[in-house]
Write an enzyme that holds these catalytic residues in place. Structure first.
Site, PDB file in Angstrom:
ATOM      1  CG  ASP A   2      -1.821  -0.224   4.775  1.00  0.00           C
ATOM      2  OD1 ASP A   2      -1.674   0.202   3.774  1.00  0.00           O
ATOM      3  OD2 ASP A   2      -2.862   0.014   5.407  1.00  0.00           O
TER       4      ASP A   2
ATOM      5  CE  LYS B 201       0.836  -3.664  -0.784  1.00  0.00           C
ATOM      6  NZ  LYS B 201       0.516  -3.450   0.425  1.00  0.00           N
TER       7      LYS B 201
ATOM      8  N   GLY C 123      -1.503   2.992  -0.815  1.00  0.00           N
ATOM      9  CA  GLY C 123      -0.880   4.101  -0.342  1.00  0.00           C
ATOM     10  C   GLY C 123       0.599   3.442   0.127  1.00  0.00           C
ATOM     11  CG  HIS C 124       2.300   1.054  -2.282  1.00  0.00           C
ATOM     12  ND1 HIS C 124       2.498   0.460  -3.456  1.00  0.00           N
ATOM     13  CD2 HIS C 124       1.361   0.701  -1.693  1.00  0.00           C
ATOM     14  CE1 HIS C 124       1.506  -0.543  -3.599  1.00  0.00           C
ATOM     15  NE2 HIS C 124       0.741  -0.309  -2.365  1.00  0.00           N
TER      16      HIS C 124
ATOM     17  CD  GLN D 220      -5.209  -2.485  -3.079  1.00  0.00           C
ATOM     18  OE1 GLN D 220      -5.481  -3.445  -4.253  1.00  0.00           O
ATOM     19  NE2 GLN D 220      -5.081  -1.318  -3.092  1.00  0.00           N
TER      20      GLN D 220
ATOM     21  CB  THR E 110      -4.865   5.539   1.164  1.00  0.00           C
ATOM     22  OG1 THR E 110      -3.861   5.126   0.293  1.00  0.00           O
ATOM     23  CG2 THR E 110      -5.957   6.328   0.178  1.00  0.00           C
TER      24      THR E 110
HETATM   25  P1  GDP Z   1       2.427  -0.551   1.753  1.00  0.00           P
HETATM   26  O1  GDP Z   1       1.025  -0.102   1.419  1.00  0.00           O
HETATM   27  O2  GDP Z   1       2.542  -2.103   1.939  1.00  0.00           O
HETATM   28  O3  GDP Z   1       3.414   0.021   0.810  1.00  0.00           O
HETATM   29  O4  GDP Z   1       2.757  -0.074   3.240  1.00  0.00           O
HETATM   30  P2  GDP Z   1       2.429   1.412   3.975  1.00  0.00           P
HETATM   31  O5  GDP Z   1       3.512   2.314   3.380  1.00  0.00           O
HETATM   32  O6  GDP Z   1       0.935   1.721   3.794  1.00  0.00           O
HETATM   33  O7  GDP Z   1       2.623   1.360   5.253  1.00  0.00           O
HETATM   34  C1  GDP Z   1       3.768   1.049   6.085  1.00  0.00           C
HETATM   35  C2  GDP Z   1       4.378   1.898   6.981  1.00  0.00           C
HETATM   36  O8  GDP Z   1       5.511   1.493   7.618  1.00  0.00           O
HETATM   37  C3  GDP Z   1       5.026   3.114   6.068  1.00  0.00           C
HETATM   38  O9  GDP Z   1       4.597   4.246   7.003  1.00  0.00           O
HETATM   39  C4  GDP Z   1       6.433   2.836   5.967  1.00  0.00           C
HETATM   40  O10 GDP Z   1       7.399   3.760   5.998  1.00  0.00           O
HETATM   41  C5  GDP Z   1       6.661   2.135   7.201  1.00  0.00           C
HETATM   42  N1  GDP Z   1       7.785   1.067   7.260  1.00  0.00           N
HETATM   43  C6  GDP Z   1       7.890   0.016   6.206  1.00  0.00           C
HETATM   44  N2  GDP Z   1       8.888  -0.567   6.696  1.00  0.00           N
HETATM   45  C7  GDP Z   1       9.345  -0.308   8.165  1.00  0.00           C
HETATM   46  C8  GDP Z   1      10.046  -0.948   9.010  1.00  0.00           C
HETATM   47  O11 GDP Z   1      10.705  -1.846   8.842  1.00  0.00           O
HETATM   48  N3  GDP Z   1      10.084  -0.249  10.231  1.00  0.00           N
HETATM   49  C9  GDP Z   1       9.246   0.553  10.562  1.00  0.00           C
HETATM   50  N4  GDP Z   1       9.124   1.157  11.619  1.00  0.00           N
HETATM   51  N5  GDP Z   1       8.379   1.383   9.564  1.00  0.00           N
HETATM   52  C10 GDP Z   1       8.369   0.845   8.459  1.00  0.00           C
HETATM   53  P1  IMO Z   2      -2.018  -0.871   0.369  1.00  0.00           P
HETATM   54  O1  IMO Z   2      -1.524  -1.093  -1.399  1.00  0.00           O
HETATM   55  C1  IMO Z   2      -4.899  -1.432   3.444  1.00  0.00           C
HETATM   56  C2  IMO Z   2      -9.007  -1.953   2.058  1.00  0.00           C
HETATM   57  C3  IMO Z   2      -9.933  -0.898   2.647  1.00  0.00           C
HETATM   58  C4  IMO Z   2     -11.329  -1.601   2.692  1.00  0.00           C
HETATM   59  C5  IMO Z   2     -11.210  -2.595   1.541  1.00  0.00           C
HETATM   60  C6  IMO Z   2     -11.843  -2.333   0.378  1.00  0.00           C
HETATM   61  O2  IMO Z   2      -1.337   0.403   0.670  1.00  0.00           O
HETATM   62  O3  IMO Z   2      -1.673  -2.045   0.953  1.00  0.00           O
HETATM   63  P2  IMO Z   2     -11.588  -0.455  -1.468  1.00  0.00           P
HETATM   64  O4  IMO Z   2     -11.317   1.218  -1.312  1.00  0.00           O
HETATM   65  O5  IMO Z   2     -10.282  -1.151  -2.142  1.00  0.00           O
HETATM   66  O6  IMO Z   2     -12.686  -0.721  -2.163  1.00  0.00           O
HETATM   67  O7  IMO Z   2     -11.590  -1.008  -0.051  1.00  0.00           O
HETATM   68  O8  IMO Z   2      -9.630  -2.678   1.163  1.00  0.00           O
HETATM   69  N1  IMO Z   2      -7.971  -1.417   1.446  1.00  0.00           N
HETATM   70  C7  IMO Z   2      -6.579  -1.511   1.976  1.00  0.00           C
HETATM   71  N2  IMO Z   2      -6.090  -1.555   2.982  1.00  0.00           N
HETATM   72  N3  IMO Z   2      -3.984  -1.123   2.203  1.00  0.00           N
HETATM   73  C8  IMO Z   2      -4.352  -0.920   1.094  1.00  0.00           C
HETATM   74  O9  IMO Z   2      -3.540  -0.630   0.059  1.00  0.00           O
HETATM   75  C9  IMO Z   2      -5.867  -1.123   0.790  1.00  0.00           C
HETATM   76  N4  IMO Z   2      -6.470  -0.863  -0.201  1.00  0.00           N
HETATM   77  C10 IMO Z   2      -7.734  -1.104   0.126  1.00  0.00           C
HETATM   78  O10 IMO Z   2      -9.595  -0.331   3.829  1.00  0.00           O
HETATM   79  O11 IMO Z   2     -11.274  -2.440   4.197  1.00  0.00           O
HETATM   80 MG    MG Z   3      -0.547   1.186   2.172  1.00  0.00          MG
END
Ligand code: GDP
Ligand code: IMO
Ligand code: MG
Length: 423
Positions: free
Chosen positions: A13, A16, A40-41, A223, A299
């Protein structure tokens, strides 16, 4: 021509999805190489927000080809619904997506098994996303998995599916859990297989041919480094290689072909699920950070645990994955803080170390040693260049980069595509 990998450097999270979307502009092809719908991207473009679980985030830029590599575990029902949803939002997918014939399939019985494992008091609770990731990779390693290529031979698929489903149902029965309705699931699976079949290819051959013809490839990790099955805080990890090694095994690209590795870090740290988190903030400070960063899982919706930036953990990840450029996200979340801390060492049983320990008991004992910074107390949201940033924010970012030994490449100061600049 370049092949650029992008990985998360913390516990997932990191943002990415957003950075992939930004980098896709300079790429021709985006390939996901590991993980599954546990990811969850999030990408925000103008007023539109997209959350992608299995589709590469590059799909949001028209004209780009996307691939789901052999290292991904693919849930066919999730993939069909994601494709359908995007097409309903007028983003073409099926003509631009290739799905590896070697990608293992997440079946409904894997998701049930994942849930049962989590709820059983016989196992350590990992806090998984319950997307069937662990059981699917376990079947792959056990050599009983079903692969996307099987969708091209329905008779064989049915036989394999029924055999595995029956095996799982025996386990579920022994655990007094509800069995999977095999006939009904087969009917749905057949439909999903027919929907996805035209996209199934040998993506390893296609991606290498594209590289040879001079195309720019972007490799999308899911991840984060500390969830890697080999390097992460085992057993509190996911079941794939989230570090850069996953590129080679999960996309079929040789290490000598990877020209750059982008490492994405948040300006602080979050973790979702169980397991060690040395810089976690437990009280009001952690809650304030969660509120400011809107830290809830993309997610599962779970609240993310929040804490300070951990330079020890990030430096280790940079070392192992050979991160050559850093993308720092969510700098804006720190805008209003009076004081910002960075962990620069750990104390374990009174001994100071700058190495990340492998042993789970040691990890639980860590007392972080912090260096403190005065906050810049002004908004960075409209900053579009390094020079626009407040001096104290520049100082903070420079310190992070020096500590973890990787140069700054991108700074993100908001969720939107526009709120980003290259350094
Ligand atoms: P990922 O799994 O690495 O793609 O990240 P996620 O999408 O799960 O979580 C990142 C969250 O931060 C999302 O809600 C993005 O919209 C938000 N986000 C990404 N970059 C920034 C930033 O620079 N500032 C803020 N405030 N939010 C951001
Ligand atoms: P993105 O790509 C954050 C965590 C779960 C749990 C562990 C194992 O959005 O960054 P799993 O379902 O993979 O067997 O769970 O990994 N986890 C994540 N945490 N971002 C993710 O993906 C994750 N995918 C799995 O919360 O701790
Ligand atoms: Mg994510």
């Amino acid at each position: 021509m370049s092949s650029v990998a992008l990985i998360g450097v913390q516990w997932g999270d990191e943002g990415k999805g957003k950075i992939i979307d930004v980098l896709t502009e300079q790429s021709d092809i985006v390939v996901r190489f590991q993980g599954g719908a546990n990811a969850g991207h999030t990408v925000e473009i103008g007023d539109e927000k997209y959350v992608l679980h299995l589709l590469p985030s590059g799909i949001l830029r028209e004209g780009k080809t996307c691939m789901i590599g052999n290292g991904v575990v693919m849930d066919p029902f999730q993939l069909v619904s994601e494709i359908t949803e995007l097409e309903e939002r007028n983003i073409s997918v099926r003509d631009r997506l290739q799905l590896s014939n070697r990608a293992h399939v997440v079946m409904p019985y894997h998701k049930i098994a994942d849930g049962l494992r989590e709820s059983s008091n016989k196992n350590v609770k990992i806090g998984t996303t319950k997307r069937g990731i662990g059981p699917t990779y376990a079947d792959k390693a056990n050599r009983v998995g079903i692969r996307a290529g099987d969708f091209l031979k329905l008779e064989r698929l049915e036989a394999r599916f029924r055999k595995q489903a029956e095996r799982y149902n025996e386990q579920f029965e022994a655990q007094n859990a509800e069995a999977l309705d095999i006939d009904a699931t087969w009917t749905e699976l057949k439909q999903a297989a027919e929907f996805l079949a035209p996209m199934i290819e040998d993506t390893i051959v296609s991606v290498n041919a594209e590289m040879k013809s001079g195309k720019n490839i972007l490799l999308e990790g899911a991840q984060g480094f500390w969830l890697d099955i080999d390097y992460g805080t085992y057993p509190f990890v996911t079941s794939s290689n989230t570090s850069v090694g996953g590129v080679c095994t999960g996309a079929g690209i040789a290490p000598s072909k990877v020209s750059d590795v982008w490492g994405v870090v948040k300006a602080y740290t979050t973790r979702v699920g169980e397991g060690p988190f040395p810089t976690e903030l437990h009280g009001q400070e952690g809650e304030d950070l969660r509120a400011a960063g809107n830290e809830f899982g993309a997610t599962t919706g779970r609240p993310r645990r929040c804490g300070w930036f951990d330079a020890i953990a990030c430096r280790y990840a940079v070392m192992v994955s050979g991160v050559s450029k850093l993308a720092v996200t969510k700098l804006d979340v720190l805008d209003e803080l009076d004081e910002i801390k960075v962990c620069i060492a750990y104390e374990i049983d009174g001994e100071r170390t700058t190495e990340f320990p492998a042993d789970i008991d040691d990890l639980d004992k860590i007392v972080p040693v912090y260096q403190s910074f005065a906050g810049w107390k002004s908004s960075t949201c409209d900053c579009r260049s390094w020079e626009d940033l407040p001096a104290k924010a520049q100082e903070y970012l420079t310190f992070l980069s020096e500590q973890i030994e990787a140069p700054l490449g991108i700074i993100s100061t908001g969720p939107n595509r526009a709120e980003t600049f290259f350094v």
